[in-house]
Every structure is written in structure tokens, then in C-alpha cells.
Design a protein around this motif. Structure first.
Motif, PDB file in Angstrom:
ATOM      1  N   ARG A   1       2.963   8.256  -4.024  1.00  0.00           N
ATOM      2  CA  ARG A   1       2.476   9.014  -5.175  1.00  0.00           C
ATOM      3  C   ARG A   1       1.710  10.263  -4.770  1.00  0.00           C
ATOM      4  O   ARG A   1       1.439  11.119  -5.602  1.00  0.00           O
ATOM      5  CB  ARG A   1       1.631   8.108  -6.074  1.00  0.00           C
ATOM      6  CG  ARG A   1       2.499   7.086  -6.791  1.00  0.00           C
ATOM      7  CD  ARG A   1       1.720   6.214  -7.742  1.00  0.00           C
ATOM      8  NE  ARG A   1       2.627   5.347  -8.486  1.00  0.00           N
ATOM      9  CZ  ARG A   1       2.242   4.454  -9.388  1.00  0.00           C
ATOM     10  NH1 ARG A   1       0.956   4.302  -9.655  1.00  0.00           N
ATOM     11  NH2 ARG A   1       3.123   3.711 -10.016  1.00  0.00           N
ATOM     12  N   ALA A   2       1.390  10.358  -3.506  1.00  0.00           N
ATOM     13  CA  ALA A   2       0.813  11.603  -2.989  1.00  0.00           C
ATOM     14  C   ALA A   2       1.920  12.606  -2.674  1.00  0.00           C
ATOM     15  O   ALA A   2       1.642  13.732  -2.270  1.00  0.00           O
ATOM     16  CB  ALA A   2      -0.010  11.323  -1.737  1.00  0.00           C
ATOM     17  N   GLY A   3       3.185  12.184  -2.870  1.00  0.00           N
ATOM     18  CA  GLY A   3       4.310  13.066  -2.603  1.00  0.00           C
ATOM     19  C   GLY A   3       4.658  13.155  -1.135  1.00  0.00           C
ATOM     20  O   GLY A   3       5.307  14.106  -0.687  1.00  0.00           O
TER      21      GLY A   3
ATOM     22  N   SER B   1      -7.265   7.070  -5.917  1.00  0.00           N
ATOM     23  CA  SER B   1      -7.082   5.925  -6.814  1.00  0.00           C
ATOM     24  C   SER B   1      -6.841   6.392  -8.242  1.00  0.00           C
ATOM     25  O   SER B   1      -6.041   5.805  -8.980  1.00  0.00           O
ATOM     26  CB  SER B   1      -8.309   5.011  -6.768  1.00  0.00           C
ATOM     27  OG  SER B   1      -8.469   4.447  -5.484  1.00  0.00           O
ATOM     28  N   LEU B   2      -7.535   7.457  -8.634  1.00  0.00           N
ATOM     29  CA  LEU B   2      -7.332   8.008  -9.976  1.00  0.00           C
ATOM     30  C   LEU B   2      -5.896   8.497 -10.142  1.00  0.00           C
ATOM     31  O   LEU B   2      -5.223   8.162 -11.126  1.00  0.00           O
ATOM     32  CB  LEU B   2      -8.302   9.164 -10.220  1.00  0.00           C
ATOM     33  CG  LEU B   2      -8.104   9.849 -11.580  1.00  0.00           C
ATOM     34  CD1 LEU B   2      -8.896   9.119 -12.652  1.00  0.00           C
ATOM     35  CD2 LEU B   2      -8.512  11.308 -11.530  1.00  0.00           C
ATOM     36  N   VAL B   3      -5.423   9.275  -9.184  1.00  0.00           N
ATOM     37  CA  VAL B   3      -4.057   9.798  -9.266  1.00  0.00           C
ATOM     38  C   VAL B   3      -3.053   8.652  -9.308  1.00  0.00           C
ATOM     39  O   VAL B   3      -2.093   8.670 -10.083  1.00  0.00           O
ATOM     40  CB  VAL B   3      -3.765  10.731  -8.074  1.00  0.00           C
ATOM     41  CG1 VAL B   3      -2.284  11.105  -8.037  1.00  0.00           C
ATOM     42  CG2 VAL B   3      -4.616  11.994  -8.163  1.00  0.00           C
TER      43      VAL B   3
ATOM     44  N   ARG C   1      -5.137  11.958   0.278  1.00  0.00           N
ATOM     45  CA  ARG C   1      -6.012  12.911  -0.417  1.00  0.00           C
ATOM     46  C   ARG C   1      -5.752  14.337   0.050  1.00  0.00           C
ATOM     47  O   ARG C   1      -5.611  15.257  -0.763  1.00  0.00           O
ATOM     48  CB  ARG C   1      -7.462  12.514  -0.160  1.00  0.00           C
ATOM     49  CG  ARG C   1      -8.486  13.331  -0.905  1.00  0.00           C
ATOM     50  CD  ARG C   1      -9.860  12.718  -0.728  1.00  0.00           C
ATOM     51  NE  ARG C   1     -10.258  12.662   0.675  1.00  0.00           N
ATOM     52  CZ  ARG C   1     -11.345  12.021   1.102  1.00  0.00           C
ATOM     53  NH1 ARG C   1     -12.104  11.366   0.241  1.00  0.00           N
ATOM     54  NH2 ARG C   1     -11.668  12.029   2.377  1.00  0.00           N
ATOM     55  N   ARG C   2      -5.663  14.517   1.356  1.00  0.00           N
ATOM     56  CA  ARG C   2      -5.435  15.852   1.900  1.00  0.00           C
ATOM     57  C   ARG C   2      -4.039  16.359   1.542  1.00  0.00           C
ATOM     58  O   ARG C   2      -3.845  17.551   1.276  1.00  0.00           O
ATOM     59  CB  ARG C   2      -5.649  15.826   3.417  1.00  0.00           C
ATOM     60  CG  ARG C   2      -7.116  15.645   3.779  1.00  0.00           C
ATOM     61  CD  ARG C   2      -7.341  15.263   5.231  1.00  0.00           C
ATOM     62  NE  ARG C   2      -6.944  16.313   6.154  1.00  0.00           N
ATOM     63  CZ  ARG C   2      -7.146  16.244   7.467  1.00  0.00           C
ATOM     64  NH1 ARG C   2      -7.747  15.170   7.994  1.00  0.00           N
ATOM     65  NH2 ARG C   2      -6.763  17.227   8.259  1.00  0.00           N
ATOM     66  N   HIS C   3      -3.080  15.444   1.512  1.00  0.00           N
ATOM     67  CA  HIS C   3      -1.719  15.831   1.150  1.00  0.00           C
ATOM     68  C   HIS C   3      -1.663  16.291  -0.305  1.00  0.00           C
ATOM     69  O   HIS C   3      -1.000  17.275  -0.634  1.00  0.00           O
ATOM     70  CB  HIS C   3      -0.778  14.645   1.372  1.00  0.00           C
ATOM     71  CG  HIS C   3       0.654  15.039   1.535  1.00  0.00           C
ATOM     72  ND1 HIS C   3       1.217  15.377   2.742  1.00  0.00           N
ATOM     73  CD2 HIS C   3       1.655  15.160   0.621  1.00  0.00           C
ATOM     74  CE1 HIS C   3       2.489  15.678   2.578  1.00  0.00           C
ATOM     75  NE2 HIS C   3       2.779  15.552   1.297  1.00  0.00           N
ATOM     76  N   LEU C   4      -2.356  15.578  -1.180  1.00  0.00           N
ATOM     77  CA  LEU C   4      -2.391  15.951  -2.592  1.00  0.00           C
ATOM     78  C   LEU C   4      -3.028  17.320  -2.798  1.00  0.00           C
ATOM     79  O   LEU C   4      -2.704  18.032  -3.750  1.00  0.00           O
ATOM     80  CB  LEU C   4      -3.160  14.896  -3.397  1.00  0.00           C
ATOM     81  CG  LEU C   4      -2.379  13.627  -3.743  1.00  0.00           C
ATOM     82  CD1 LEU C   4      -3.326  12.520  -4.177  1.00  0.00           C
ATOM     83  CD2 LEU C   4      -1.357  13.914  -4.844  1.00  0.00           C
TER      84      LEU C   4
ATOM     85  N   THR D   1       0.801  -1.231   0.000  1.00  0.00           N
ATOM     86  CA  THR D   1       0.000   0.000   0.000  1.00  0.00           C
ATOM     87  C   THR D   1       0.829   1.275   0.000  1.00  0.00           C
ATOM     88  O   THR D   1       0.280   2.360  -0.197  1.00  0.00           O
ATOM     89  CB  THR D   1      -0.929   0.040   1.232  1.00  0.00           C
ATOM     90  OG1 THR D   1      -0.131   0.074   2.434  1.00  0.00           O
ATOM     91  CG2 THR D   1      -1.844  -1.175   1.262  1.00  0.00           C
ATOM     92  N   VAL D   2       2.130   1.169   0.204  1.00  0.00           N
ATOM     93  CA  VAL D   2       2.946   2.370   0.357  1.00  0.00           C
ATOM     94  C   VAL D   2       2.951   3.229  -0.902  1.00  0.00           C
ATOM     95  O   VAL D   2       3.149   4.448  -0.837  1.00  0.00           O
ATOM     96  CB  VAL D   2       4.394   1.997   0.760  1.00  0.00           C
ATOM     97  CG1 VAL D   2       5.142   1.340  -0.405  1.00  0.00           C
ATOM     98  CG2 VAL D   2       5.146   3.221   1.273  1.00  0.00           C
TER      99      VAL D   2
END
Length: 216
Positions: free
Chosen positions: A59-61, A168-170, A82-85, A53-54
Motif C-alpha cells: 500500500r506504500a506503492g 498505519s493511517l494510510v 513511510r519514506r517511500h510514501l 505484513t506485506v
């Protein structure tokens, strides 16, 4: 423990992973997931991530240290990504800080537009303006997902057709096209593989936007 179980590791790497408390199979799994530092792997594990899962966090940076901070704040991994993105960073709020009251204006606007009270409340809690939120709320898109979809350039109607949540899209589009082009290609009806292939042939995001407009 037999050193043969550490095949593919140098002596130094083996010692570092063992010192960090990892069995050979777990160390190999983390390395296959792109985490080469046992210290980072330990932080990811503390945050609740696994080698499987990492990638969502990465990918959220997000750094492993940031992931631990989100975990300490009690934020679930998906919501943290999500919040990080969306540009938010983990930080504690002082116990002496008074949480601002949820503005009644957006809730009233959404209720007048026929949005159910629980949905309206969710958008107001998330800081949305009533008029801005209406199209997203009408489609029952999660407020956090809506914020990320909007940041990516999707309209509410396009986001509703995507069929997956924003993180999931990102994740699925990562590396296929630049993130600022994802909305244009995706809304044009292409998947990541198709978009990458078209881009490699010289098709531009602007041309994809024409197809996107035709699909409105």
C-alpha cells in the motif's frame, strides 16, 4: 510431499512454488496476501516481509525489488514504507560522498521556541525548516510521520489527534477514499467505513472539509 497438500494450485503453479523453496502452507499464505508470483514472494521474504505484513509495503506503492533495496540499506520496514510514501526511493550513497552538516539554524529556532534539544535535532536531521517544524515538533510527532501527514494534507493539530502513525493511517484508509481526500474525511471525524459510505451517497470531500473546519 503429497500433491494433495497443494490443493488449489495447478501442476505448473505447484512446481514453481516448490522450485522457489516454499512449502504448501506458506505458498497459500502468500497467495492469500495477493502475491501470486513465487519470485515476488521470495523477494518480499528477503526484504523481511511476511504474508501478514506485506500489505503495508504494497500500500506504500513499493515493488518487491524496492523493498529488498530498502532492506539492503538497513532501513526498517515501517520507515521504508513511510519514506517511500513521501516520494523517496532507495539508493546507495557513495562512500566518497560527504554527508552535509545539519544546519544549525533550524535547531536554534526550535530551541528558542521551547522544543527539547533531542526533538529539535531530529527535525533538523530530517531536513525540516525551523519555522515549518515548530507546530509538529511541539506535539512530539515523529519527523518522518510529520512529513507524510503534511504530504497528505493534515495540519499538525489534526495529525496529533489521529492516534496512529502515518503509515498505519494510510493502510487503514486504503481503498476507502482517494488518498488526496483522506485528510478531509479523517479530520472531519469519520473513519474509513463512514467516509466510504458518505461518499457513496454523494457527499463530497469539499462538504467533508466544512465539517473539518468546524472541528478546528
Amino acid at each position: 510431499m503429497r500433491e494433495s497438500e497443494w490443493e488449489g494450485f495447478t501442476q505448473g503453479e505447484m512446481r514453481r512454488w516448490r522450485h522457489a523453496g516454499f512449502e504448501p502452507a506458506h505458498a497459500s499464505a502468500w497467495r492469500e496476501a495477493g502475491v501470486d508470483d513465487p519470485g515476488d514472494a521470495r523477494l518480499w521474504r528477503t526484504a523481511g516481509a511476511t504474508p501478514e505484513t506485506v500489505i503495508t509495503w504494497q500500500r506504500a506503492g513499493m515493488t518487491p525489488t524496492e523493498a529488498v533495496r530498502w532492506h539492503e540499506l538497513g532501513v526498517a520496514p515501517h520507515d521504508a514504507a513511510r519514506r517511500h510514501l513521501c516520494g523517496e526511493r532507495p539508493r546507495r550513497v557513495s562512500w566518497f560522498s560527504k554527508a552535509p552538516a545539519v544546519p544549525a539554524g533550524p535547531i536554534r529556532q526550535l530551541l528558542r521556541a521551547g522544543i527539547p534539544a533531542d526533538v529539535a535535532r531530529g527535525y533538523a536531521d530530517a531536513g525540516w525548516d525551523g519555522q515549518e517544524a515548530e507546530q509538529w515538533a511541539r506535539r512530539r510527532i515523529d519527523p518522518g510521520d510529520a512529513r507524510l501527514f503534511a504530504a497528505l494534507g493534515f495540519t499538525a493539530a489534526e495529525a496529533a489527534r489521529v492516534g496512529v502513525d502515518a503509515v498505519s493511517l494510510v493502510t487503514s484508509w486504503w481503498g476507502a477514499v482517494p488518498v488526496e481526500e483522506v485528510a478531509a474525511w479523517c479530520a472531519a471525524g469519520m473513519d474509513p467505513v463512514e467516509a466510504a459510505a458518505q461518499r457513496a451517497r454523494g457527499v463530497t470531500a469539499e462538504q467533508a472539509a466544512v465539517l473539518r473546519a468546524l472541528g478546528q
